[in-house]
Design a protein around this motif. Structure first.
Motif, PDB file in Angstrom:
ATOM      1  N   PHE A 264       0.813  -1.216   0.000  1.00 41.69           N
ATOM      2  CA  PHE A 264       0.000   0.000   0.000  1.00 41.69           C
ATOM      3  C   PHE A 264       0.847   1.266   0.000  1.00 41.69           C
ATOM      4  N   ASN A 270      -2.439   3.399  -1.017  1.00 47.25           N
ATOM      5  CA  ASN A 270      -3.726   3.475  -0.325  1.00 47.25           C
ATOM      6  C   ASN A 270      -3.420   3.770   1.135  1.00 47.25           C
ATOM      7  N   GLY A 273      -5.317   1.463   3.705  1.00 43.86           N
ATOM      8  CA  GLY A 273      -4.754   0.114   3.744  1.00 43.86           C
ATOM      9  C   GLY A 273      -3.414   0.078   4.446  1.00 43.86           C
ATOM     10  N   GLU A 274      -2.587   1.111   4.190  1.00 46.68           N
ATOM     11  CA  GLU A 274      -1.292   1.169   4.863  1.00 46.68           C
ATOM     12  C   GLU A 274      -1.462   1.374   6.355  1.00 46.68           C
TER      13      GLU A 274
END
Length: 360
Positions: A264, A270, A273-274
């Protein structure tokens, strides 16, 4: 020819000690007369190749006249032949007939026992022996003639000896078969320790399949011994698998969170997401050291629930991720690489259409 003799003396118990002049004169005369009659009546018997016989006076004859030494040699040979059973007699003929009958029924017993494929349970082997032995004994009683050394008891003893030999062979074959199955099962259990994606459900299913296969094919007297060995091996390998199971799951989740962070951040940008990947990494790395529960993180309710979801996802009736997982991972990486390369090509085409054609 009949010839009578008078009584030699009144004291019969001392006849061997008395001289001729002390015996009854009439007896002495009759005795000498009897000797002359026997000498005149007796003729030398001709015999072939008898040691001690006097040579024949006939030229070229191979026969000899019977003498005392020749008669003694003949008697010795006859006694030896009688002791060795070379002379046919009624008893020998009966024993020979009964011995042939015994061998025939022993052969039928062997055929019946050879029909039992080894290894086999001892109860089944004993049952077949009883049926075959009863049939052999009944047939021998029907065929046996008269009396003699070959009896029904001798047949029973021979069949009992053959049964013991068959049991020893059965034990050897059973031990060899069960040893092979047990070794194969143990190797499979050891191989389960190196699963790429650890799954306790897969371990239990594989060990049960191994035990079922062993239970079906391992028969005979060695079954109980190797059954205990299989049980000990299964318990030992399962205990070793459980010792590393939670640690491997934890390490796997840590690798997954690190992979999420890298993915991510660099491959598919993203932020959410990270952030989730960072939170998971911190929780897994710091949580076990700061866990304040009574038993520990691995015994907590949330970890147990997570393990159950993991087991269902990794190994079920439809898919085995330990085998399919690497293929899916390679496909996912190929898809990610394709997306990134396509975006790069599109960006370069937008900046300088003359360098890269818009082929994606």
């Amino acid at each position: 020819t009949a010839f009578g003799l008078r009584q030699p003396h009144l004291e019969r118990t001392k006849l061997c000690e008395l001289r001729d002049d002390e015996l009854e004169p009439a007896y002495v005369t009759q005795r000498d007369q009897l000797r002359r009659i026997i000498t005149q009546s007796a003729k030398a018997k001709a015999h072939v190749e008898i040691p001690g016989s006097a040579p024949s006076k006939t030229f070229g004859s191979a026969t000899g006249l019977m003498t005392g030494p020749a008669l003694a040699a003949l008697i010795e040979r006859s006694v030896s032949a009688l002791n060795e059973g070379d002379f046919p007699s009624a008893g020998n003929v009966v024993d020979s007939f009964n011995r042939d009958a015994l061998e025939r029924h022993v052969a039928s017993y062997v055929v019946a026992m050879d029909g039992v494929r080894l290894p086999v349970d001892e109860d089944a082997l004993t049952s077949t022996h009883r049926q075959a032995a009863a049939k052999a004994v009944e047939g021998f009683r029907r065929d046996r003639f008269g009396r003699g050394a070959v009896t029904t008891a001798a047949l029973r003893r021979k069949l009992a000896e053959m049964l013991e030999q068959r049991k020893e062979k059965n034990a050897f074959v059973s031990g060899k078969e069960c040893e092979t199955l047990a070794t194969t099962c143990e190797e499979e259990l050891v191989g389960l320790q190196t699963m790429r994606l650890p799954s306790l459900r897969k371990f239990d299913t594989s060990s049960k399949a191994c035990q079922d296969r062993w239970s079906t094919r391992c028969v005979g007297p060695s079954r109980e011994t190797y059954g205990s060995r299989i049980k000990r091996s299964t318990d030992r390998e399962r205990s070793a698998f459980l010792q590393n199971y939670n640690a491997r799951l934890l390490n796997g989740l840590l690798m997954l969170s690190i992979g999420g962070i890298v993915t991510f951040r660099f491959l598919y940008t993203n932020a959410l997401g990270e952030l989730v990947a960072w939170c998971l990494f911190i929780a897994l790395e710091v949580g076990p050291k700061l866990y304040l529960g009574g038993d520990g993180m691995f015994e907590s309710a949330w970890w147990t629930t997570a393990v159950q979801f993991w087991e269902v996802a990794v190994y079920n009736q439809l898919i085995d991720m330990d085998k399919v997982g690497p293929v899916l991972l390679c496909a996912a990486l190929a898809g990610v690489v394709y997306v990134r390369v396509r975006r790069c090509v599109q960006w370069l085409n937008g900046c300088c259409p003359c360098i890269v054609r818009n082929c994606c």
